[in-house]
Enzyme design. Sequence first.
Site, PDB file in Angstrom:
ATOM      1  NE  ARG A  78      -2.484  -2.373   2.725  1.00  0.00           N
ATOM      2  CZ  ARG A  78      -2.725  -2.662   3.987  1.00  0.00           C
ATOM      3  NH1 ARG A  78      -3.515  -1.884   4.700  1.00  0.00           N
ATOM      4  NH2 ARG A  78      -2.187  -3.721   4.544  1.00  0.00           N
ATOM      5  CD  GLU A 113      -0.956  -8.187  17.149  1.00  0.00           C
ATOM      6  OE1 GLU A 113      -1.211  -7.688  16.029  1.00  0.00           O
ATOM      7  OE2 GLU A 113      -1.774  -8.275  18.077  1.00  0.00           O
TER       8      GLU A 113
HETATM    9  P1  AMP Z   1       3.242  -1.515  12.415  1.00  0.00           P
HETATM   10  O1  AMP Z   1       4.566  -2.127  12.063  1.00  0.00           O
HETATM   11  O2  AMP Z   1       2.666  -2.123  13.681  1.00  0.00           O
HETATM   12  O3  AMP Z   1       3.299  -0.013  12.497  1.00  0.00           O
HETATM   13  O4  AMP Z   1       2.206  -1.932  11.285  1.00  0.00           O
HETATM   14  C1  AMP Z   1       2.148  -1.200  10.122  1.00  0.00           C
HETATM   15  C2  AMP Z   1       1.860  -2.059   8.909  1.00  0.00           C
HETATM   16  O5  AMP Z   1       0.822  -3.006   9.134  1.00  0.00           O
HETATM   17  C3  AMP Z   1       1.410  -1.170   7.767  1.00  0.00           C
HETATM   18  O6  AMP Z   1       2.031  -1.621   6.572  1.00  0.00           O
HETATM   19  C4  AMP Z   1      -0.096  -1.335   7.737  1.00  0.00           C
HETATM   20  O7  AMP Z   1      -0.568  -1.361   6.415  1.00  0.00           O
HETATM   21  C5  AMP Z   1      -0.380  -2.656   8.448  1.00  0.00           C
HETATM   22  N1  AMP Z   1      -1.433  -2.520   9.480  1.00  0.00           N
HETATM   23  C6  AMP Z   1      -1.253  -2.633  10.826  1.00  0.00           C
HETATM   24  N2  AMP Z   1      -2.409  -2.483  11.496  1.00  0.00           N
HETATM   25  C7  AMP Z   1      -3.367  -2.258  10.561  1.00  0.00           C
HETATM   26  C8  AMP Z   1      -4.790  -1.984  10.623  1.00  0.00           C
HETATM   27  N3  AMP Z   1      -5.461  -1.933  11.773  1.00  0.00           N
HETATM   28  N4  AMP Z   1      -5.445  -1.765   9.458  1.00  0.00           N
HETATM   29  C9  AMP Z   1      -4.776  -1.809   8.276  1.00  0.00           C
HETATM   30  N5  AMP Z   1      -3.455  -2.058   8.151  1.00  0.00           N
HETATM   31  C10 AMP Z   1      -2.743  -2.283   9.274  1.00  0.00           C
END
Ligand code: AMP
Length: 172
Positions: free
Chosen positions: A58, A95
């Site tokens: 994305r 996660e």
């Molecule tokens: P993070 O590493 O935890 O900041 O997760 C970010 C990545 O996970 C990004 O590439 C987001 O597109 C995806 N992502 C994490 N949580 C969500 C969510 N609730 N909705 C959509 N995409 C998410």
Amino acid sequence: MDLRNIIRNVPDFPVKGIQFKDITTLLRDKDAYRYAIDRITRHCENLNIDFIAGIEARGFIIGAPVAYNLKVGFVPIRKEGRLPYQVEKISYQLEYGESILEIHSDAFPKGSRIMVIDDLLATGGTTLAVFKLIEKLEGIVVGADFIIELEMLKGREKLKGYEIFSLIKYNI
Ligand code: AMP
């Protein structure tokens, strides 16, 4: 424009308990898509950016039109095994389990100023891994831009010292 009403929330995707923020409803709306790209472009102006780095997948949809607007190059950060030439890689914790991201070793000249773009900031783990990857190649990370920030996950705290910008913040 209030993008909040245009982004779709999908409960329990991809697993139970996650409120998935679906940006396809924004992308299909020509005015909302243009507005989001133009706001992020404006934030990047005057920061002397040399390259936009987009995170698969994305981050490509948002990052590439911003690079085009700014008249700078675009660098893809991809999942393991997708880039054809010599790569630098980084593994990072998700996660559940871990993931690997890669960049071409010759993606940009040393000392280039780079802005990272993705659709959403959650815990900040993905973005921090990309910052480390760019710094391994001696790029200067300016910061990161997102459409959505999930504030309660405190990703911004993990990215202290960098220019972090988002268009919409959620607290639940
Ligand atoms: P993070 O590493 O935890 O900041 O997760 C970010 C990545 O996970 C990004 O590439 C987001 O597109 C995806 N992502 C994490 N949580 C969500 C969510 N609730 N909705 C959509 N995409 C998410």
